[in-house]
Design an enzyme around this catalytic site. Structure first.
Site, PDB file in Angstrom:
ATOM      1  N   ARG A 126      -6.912   2.426 -25.813  1.00 10.73           N
ATOM      2  CA  ARG A 126      -5.896   1.786 -24.971  1.00 10.73           C
ATOM      3  C   ARG A 126      -4.561   2.490 -25.148  1.00 10.73           C
ATOM      4  NH1 ARG A 126      -5.196  -3.239 -27.038  1.00 10.73           N
ATOM      5  NH2 ARG A 126      -3.099  -2.785 -27.759  1.00 10.73           N
TER       6      ARG A 126
ATOM      7  N   TYR B 238       6.916   2.434  -0.685  1.00 11.10           N
ATOM      8  CA  TYR B 238       5.498   2.050  -0.589  1.00 11.10           C
ATOM      9  C   TYR B 238       5.363   0.516  -0.582  1.00 11.10           C
ATOM     10  CZ  TYR B 238       0.615   1.611  -2.004  1.00 11.10           C
ATOM     11  OH  TYR B 238      -0.702   1.267  -2.074  1.00 11.10           O
TER      12      TYR B 238
ATOM     13  N   ASP C 275       9.370   8.429  -6.897  1.00  8.22           N
ATOM     14  CA  ASP C 275       7.926   8.425  -6.609  1.00  8.22           C
ATOM     15  C   ASP C 275       7.637   9.700  -5.810  1.00  8.22           C
ATOM     16  OD1 ASP C 275       5.403   8.110  -5.434  1.00  8.22           O
ATOM     17  OD2 ASP C 275       5.599   5.935  -5.248  1.00  8.22           O
TER      18      ASP C 275
ATOM     19  N   LYS D 240      -4.048   9.639  -5.085  1.00  9.89           N
ATOM     20  CA  LYS D 240      -3.844  10.343  -3.816  1.00  9.89           C
ATOM     21  C   LYS D 240      -4.038  11.851  -4.022  1.00  9.89           C
ATOM     22  CE  LYS D 240      -2.755   6.198  -2.451  1.00  9.89           C
ATOM     23  NZ  LYS D 240      -1.370   5.755  -2.384  1.00  9.89           N
TER      24      LYS D 240
HETATM   25  C1  LIG Z   1      -0.723   4.720  -3.082  1.00  8.47           C
HETATM   26  C2  LIG Z   1       0.700   4.805  -3.475  1.00  8.47           C
HETATM   27  C3  LIG Z   1       1.184   4.079  -4.570  1.00  8.47           C
HETATM   28  C4  LIG Z   1       0.305   3.129  -5.369  1.00  8.47           C
HETATM   29  O1  LIG Z   1      -0.707   3.813  -6.016  1.00  8.47           O
HETATM   30  P1  LIG Z   1      -2.124   3.107  -6.448  1.00  8.47           P
HETATM   31  O2  LIG Z   1      -2.783   4.205  -7.224  1.00  8.47           O
HETATM   32  O3  LIG Z   1      -2.827   2.757  -5.171  1.00  8.47           O
HETATM   33  O4  LIG Z   1      -1.777   1.915  -7.249  1.00  8.47           O
HETATM   34  C5  LIG Z   1       2.512   4.221  -4.912  1.00  8.47           C
HETATM   35  N1  LIG Z   1       3.337   5.026  -4.207  1.00  8.47           N
HETATM   36  C6  LIG Z   1       2.902   5.730  -3.138  1.00  8.47           C
HETATM   37  C7  LIG Z   1       3.872   6.588  -2.402  1.00  8.47           C
HETATM   38  C8  LIG Z   1       1.584   5.642  -2.731  1.00  8.47           C
HETATM   39  O5  LIG Z   1       1.171   6.335  -1.660  1.00  8.47           O
END
Ligand SMILES: *Cc1c(COP(=O)(O)O)cnc(C)c1O
Length: 396
Positions: A61, A114, A186, A211
């Site tokens: 963890r 997001y 982000d 992604k």
């Molecule tokens: C998909 C996404 C997230 C969240 O990610 P998860 O892995 O689905 O929790 C955050 N920021 C952006 C820009 C995203 O495209």
């Protein structure tokens, strides 16, 4: 890796994070270590590892060798000193907030973040006594003015989802530094191949690894990179909170990341060609892509990005009724909620990123009913354009 001669992102995608790990039985690939715990033969060594006086792992963890290799790969690609990982992108974002924000703090961000992040801003952070100000994303002056009123954190996302707006990281980070605020970016849409926010003044860069990093839509994960001091705080929160990345997912992400540079370069080229082609189509009303000279902040995109990314969005004449006809006709695109993978993926924000918005809220966010989000895959671009042409023919 950092001590070696500077090498390019394609080399780092392949080798980053992997060369400094003792290879199991001379395996060339990072082993998947599923073990929950790590056993010791004497108490002193165990104690030293627990106190971080000696390298090693205690409990998965907290840290795990496969997970560590993933963190190190992202770290070198972002040019960071440290990185820590999470079970998803949302876990990376919420744990970063949990570690660094206190009741009474104020956070300045943008309206186009997001969907999940936006829920944290509007629903959960206020419950914890954290004030959130969300500015119009392309109103840099308003963002600067609100930073000037004082804040603990500036939180940015660029390019934004699904409108592909560009936020000027360098300019806004400067304003944040002037009031002593932390800058969190982000970088999921841009990827470290196209943009490195830390080099532009950010303190922390976050990714949803689900992604582009993984790129195959088969593993969820998240990561935060930054200074040793900040990442230690975030890691500590995560180790207790428990939103740890699983070793098998870390392996899938590592494997996917070997082709990150190849994939993203191809997606950059294809998306620009598709955006340019869409602009010329009679049935297409509007195209959002930062690589187009008609984009409001094309100049900022040129300055802070090495490529414009694989994401674009466009609206068609006839609105929702038209996209209900044309999207199912696409042969080489999944209609799905994810993005950033090898397959092309399409979906209307109406059912993906903005499913919980009212019609009025969506309109206010500049998202017409007939908007389509298009995540360019790695197929031949000629095939993708031909596919769009035959599908769009059904509505013209
Ligand atoms: C998909 C996404 C997230 C969240 O990610 P998860 O892995 O689905 O929790 C955050 N920021 C952006 C820009 C995203 O495209």
């Amino acid at each position: 890796m950092e001590n070696k001669a500077a090498v390019g992102p394609a080399t780092l995608s392949v080798w980053g994070g992997e060369t400094e790990h003792p290879l199991f039985e001379r395996a060339t690939q990072v082993p998947v270590v599923h073990s929950v715990s790590f056993a010791y033969k004497d108490i002193d060594t165990w104690h030293n590892v627990a106190l971080e006086k000696e390298p090693g792992h205690i409990y998965s963890r907290n840290t795990n060798p496969t997970v560590r290799a993933f963190e190190d790969k992202v770290k070198v690609l972002e040019g960071a000193v440290a990185a820590t990982s999470f079970s998803s992108g949302m876990a990376a974002i919420s744990n970063t907030f949990g570690a660094l924000l206190r009741p009474g703090d104020r956070i300045v961000s943008i309206k186009d973040s997001y969907g999940g992040t936006n829920k944290l801003f509007t629903e959960f952070l206020p419950q914890l006594g954290i004030e959130v100000y969300l500015s119009n994303t392309d109103d840099y002056r308003d963002i600067e003015a609100e930073i000037g009123r004082g804040c603990r954190m500036l939180y940015l996302e660029t390019p934004t989802n699904p409108t592909l707006k560009i936020v000027d990281i360098q300019r806004l980070a400067k304003a944040a530094k002037a009031v002593g605020a932390l800058v969190v970016v982000d970088n999921t849409f841009a990827t470290p191949i196209n943009c490195n926010p830390l080099a532009l003044g950010a303190d922390i860069v976050i990714h949803s690894a689900s992604k582009y990093l993984g790129g195959h839509a088969d593993a969820l994960g998240g990561v935060a990179c930054g200074s040793a001091e900040l990442i230690k705080k975030i890691y500590h929160y995560r180790e207790i909170n428990g939103a740890s990345l699983a070793p098998m997912d870390a392996y899938s992400l590592l494997r996917g990341m070997k082709t990150l540079s190849l994939r993203v370069q191809r997606q950059n080229c294809s998306a620009l060609k598709i955006a340019t082609w869409l602009m010329q189509q009679e049935v297409v009303e509007h195209v959002n892509y930062p690589g187009l000279s008609s984009h409001l902040h094309h100049d900022v995109a040129c300055r802070q990005m090495r490529g414009f990314g694989g994401m674009l969005s466009f609206s068609v004449k006839g609105g929702l009724a038209a996209i209900k006809v044309f999207l199912p006709k696409l042969q080489y695109a999944h209609m799905a909620a994810n993005l950033g993978c090898v397959e092309t993926v399409v979906g209307p924000p109406l059912v993906t990123s903005h499913v919980e918005c009212t019609d009025a809220e969506r309109a206010a966010a500049g998202i017409p009913e007939g908007l389509v989000r298009y995540s360019t895959g790695i197929e031949e671009v000629e095939d993708l354009i031909a596919d769009l042409a035959q599908a769009l023919a059904h509505i013209s």
